[in-house]
Design a protein around this motif. Sequence first.
Motif, PDB file in Angstrom:
ATOM      1  N   ARG A  60       0.843  -1.204   0.000  1.00 56.77           N
ATOM      2  CA  ARG A  60       0.000   0.000   0.000  1.00 56.77           C
ATOM      3  C   ARG A  60       0.879   1.257   0.000  1.00 56.77           C
ATOM      4  O   ARG A  60       0.576   2.228  -0.693  1.00 56.77           O
ATOM      5  CB  ARG A  60      -0.917  -0.016   1.216  1.00 56.77           C
ATOM      6  CG  ARG A  60      -1.978   1.065   1.185  1.00 56.77           C
ATOM      7  CD  ARG A  60      -2.927   0.957   2.359  1.00 56.77           C
ATOM      8  NE  ARG A  60      -3.876  -0.127   2.150  1.00 56.77           N
ATOM      9  CZ  ARG A  60      -4.174  -1.055   3.060  1.00 56.77           C
ATOM     10  NH1 ARG A  60      -3.618  -1.043   4.242  1.00 56.77           N
ATOM     11  NH2 ARG A  60      -5.066  -1.993   2.776  1.00 56.77           N
ATOM     12  N   ALA A  61       1.975   1.229   0.755  1.00 53.73           N
ATOM     13  CA  ALA A  61       2.881   2.379   0.820  1.00 53.73           C
ATOM     14  C   ALA A  61       3.615   2.606  -0.509  1.00 53.73           C
ATOM     15  O   ALA A  61       4.011   3.726  -0.815  1.00 53.73           O
ATOM     16  CB  ALA A  61       3.887   2.190   1.952  1.00 53.73           C
ATOM     17  N   MET A  62       3.782   1.548  -1.309  1.00 61.86           N
ATOM     18  CA  MET A  62       4.478   1.657  -2.593  1.00 61.86           C
ATOM     19  C   MET A  62       3.560   2.124  -3.711  1.00 61.86           C
ATOM     20  O   MET A  62       4.020   2.580  -4.750  1.00 61.86           O
ATOM     21  CB  MET A  62       5.059   0.295  -3.005  1.00 61.86           C
ATOM     22  CG  MET A  62       6.180  -0.208  -2.142  1.00 61.86           C
ATOM     23  SD  MET A  62       6.713  -1.857  -2.670  1.00 61.86           S
ATOM     24  CE  MET A  62       7.528  -1.465  -4.236  1.00 61.86           C
ATOM     25  N   LEU A  63       2.250   1.976  -3.523  1.00 62.82           N
ATOM     26  CA  LEU A  63       1.296   2.250  -4.594  1.00 62.82           C
ATOM     27  C   LEU A  63       1.146   3.738  -4.865  1.00 62.82           C
ATOM     28  O   LEU A  63       1.126   4.551  -3.952  1.00 62.82           O
ATOM     29  CB  LEU A  63      -0.083   1.687  -4.227  1.00 62.82           C
ATOM     30  CG  LEU A  63      -0.201   0.180  -4.220  1.00 62.82           C
ATOM     31  CD1 LEU A  63      -1.528  -0.228  -3.605  1.00 62.82           C
ATOM     32  CD2 LEU A  63      -0.084  -0.370  -5.625  1.00 62.82           C
ATOM     33  N   SER A  64       0.993   4.045  -6.136  1.00 60.20           N
ATOM     34  CA  SER A  64       0.600   5.394  -6.544  1.00 60.20           C
ATOM     35  C   SER A  64      -0.883   5.302  -6.902  1.00 60.20           C
ATOM     36  O   SER A  64      -1.502   4.256  -6.780  1.00 60.20           O
ATOM     37  CB  SER A  64       1.424   5.843  -7.739  1.00 60.20           C
ATOM     38  OG  SER A  64       1.073   5.084  -8.884  1.00 60.20           O
ATOM     39  N   ASP A  65      -1.443   6.384  -7.380  1.00 59.30           N
ATOM     40  CA  ASP A  65      -2.854   6.375  -7.772  1.00 59.30           C
ATOM     41  C   ASP A  65      -3.142   5.357  -8.858  1.00 59.30           C
ATOM     42  O   ASP A  65      -4.243   4.855  -8.953  1.00 59.30           O
ATOM     43  CB  ASP A  65      -3.284   7.770  -8.248  1.00 59.30           C
ATOM     44  CG  ASP A  65      -3.342   8.771  -7.109  1.00 59.30           C
ATOM     45  OD1 ASP A  65      -3.453   8.352  -5.940  1.00 59.30           O
ATOM     46  OD2 ASP A  65      -3.285   9.973  -7.398  1.00 59.30           O
ATOM     47  N   GLY A  66      -2.141   5.068  -9.673  1.00 52.67           N
ATOM     48  CA  GLY A  66      -2.333   4.140 -10.771  1.00 52.67           C
ATOM     49  C   GLY A  66      -1.829   2.745 -10.495  1.00 52.67           C
ATOM     50  O   GLY A  66      -1.790   1.916 -11.384  1.00 52.67           O
ATOM     51  N   GLY A  67      -1.410   2.451  -9.278  1.00 52.11           N
ATOM     52  CA  GLY A  67      -0.882   1.138  -8.945  1.00 52.11           C
ATOM     53  C   GLY A  67       0.639   1.147  -8.927  1.00 52.11           C
ATOM     54  O   GLY A  67       1.279   2.188  -8.859  1.00 52.11           O
ATOM     55  N   LEU A  68       1.213  -0.046  -9.005  1.00 50.65           N
ATOM     56  CA  LEU A  68       2.670  -0.179  -9.009  1.00 50.65           C
ATOM     57  C   LEU A  68       3.250   0.131 -10.382  1.00 50.65           C
ATOM     58  O   LEU A  68       4.383   0.550 -10.521  1.00 50.65           O
ATOM     59  CB  LEU A  68       3.077  -1.609  -8.615  1.00 50.65           C
ATOM     60  CG  LEU A  68       2.749  -2.024  -7.172  1.00 50.65           C
ATOM     61  CD1 LEU A  68       2.938  -3.530  -7.011  1.00 50.65           C
ATOM     62  CD2 LEU A  68       3.630  -1.273  -6.197  1.00 50.65           C
ATOM     63  N   ILE A  69       2.440  -0.122 -11.413  1.00 51.56           N
ATOM     64  CA  ILE A  69       2.882   0.069 -12.788  1.00 51.56           C
ATOM     65  C   ILE A  69       2.245   1.340 -13.341  1.00 51.56           C
ATOM     66  O   ILE A  69       1.016   1.409 -13.438  1.00 51.56           O
ATOM     67  CB  ILE A  69       2.495  -1.154 -13.661  1.00 51.56           C
ATOM     68  CG1 ILE A  69       3.143  -2.410 -13.075  1.00 51.56           C
ATOM     69  CG2 ILE A  69       2.906  -0.928 -15.102  1.00 51.56           C
ATOM     70  CD1 ILE A  69       2.681  -3.693 -13.731  1.00 51.56           C
ATOM     71  N   PRO A  70       3.037   2.335 -13.670  1.00 53.58           N
ATOM     72  CA  PRO A  70       2.459   3.560 -14.205  1.00 53.58           C
ATOM     73  C   PRO A  70       1.817   3.338 -15.560  1.00 53.58           C
ATOM     74  O   PRO A  70       2.302   2.543 -16.348  1.00 53.58           O
ATOM     75  CB  PRO A  70       3.657   4.513 -14.318  1.00 53.58           C
ATOM     76  CG  PRO A  70       4.879   3.701 -14.150  1.00 53.58           C
ATOM     77  CD  PRO A  70       4.481   2.362 -13.610  1.00 53.58           C
ATOM     78  N   GLY A  71       0.739   4.027 -15.800  1.00 53.36           N
ATOM     79  CA  GLY A  71       0.120   3.966 -17.111  1.00 53.36           C
ATOM     80  C   GLY A  71      -1.227   3.356 -17.141  1.00 53.36           C
ATOM     81  O   GLY A  71      -1.768   2.652 -16.471  1.00 53.36           O
TER      82      GLY A  71
END
Length: 92
Positions: free
Chosen positions: A81-92
């Motif tokens: 959860r701390a590693m996630l961005s709004d788009g997940g672990l994989i950008p795009g």
Amino acid sequence: MIVRIMGEGQWKLADSHFAELNALDDELLAETEAGDEPGFRRTLGALLDAVRRLGEPLPDDALEPSELILPSPDASLDEVRAMLSDGGLIPG
């Protein structure tokens, strides 16, 4: 694309595999947000297995810049959860 799995190493994957990885990443994001531990475990394993299956491992002494860094297989829900961005672990 160079992908690192924390604690394991790096794999070189063709860009054509991005869609498959991104679909698993979307599932992982939803399960993480929902706090679905069993789903999270299953999908994280599937995502890491896909990288290992589709990619070519780089030698241990290779230090290529990673375009994508994925958590280790034993990472906790909170760690991911701390590693996630709004788009997940994989950008795009």
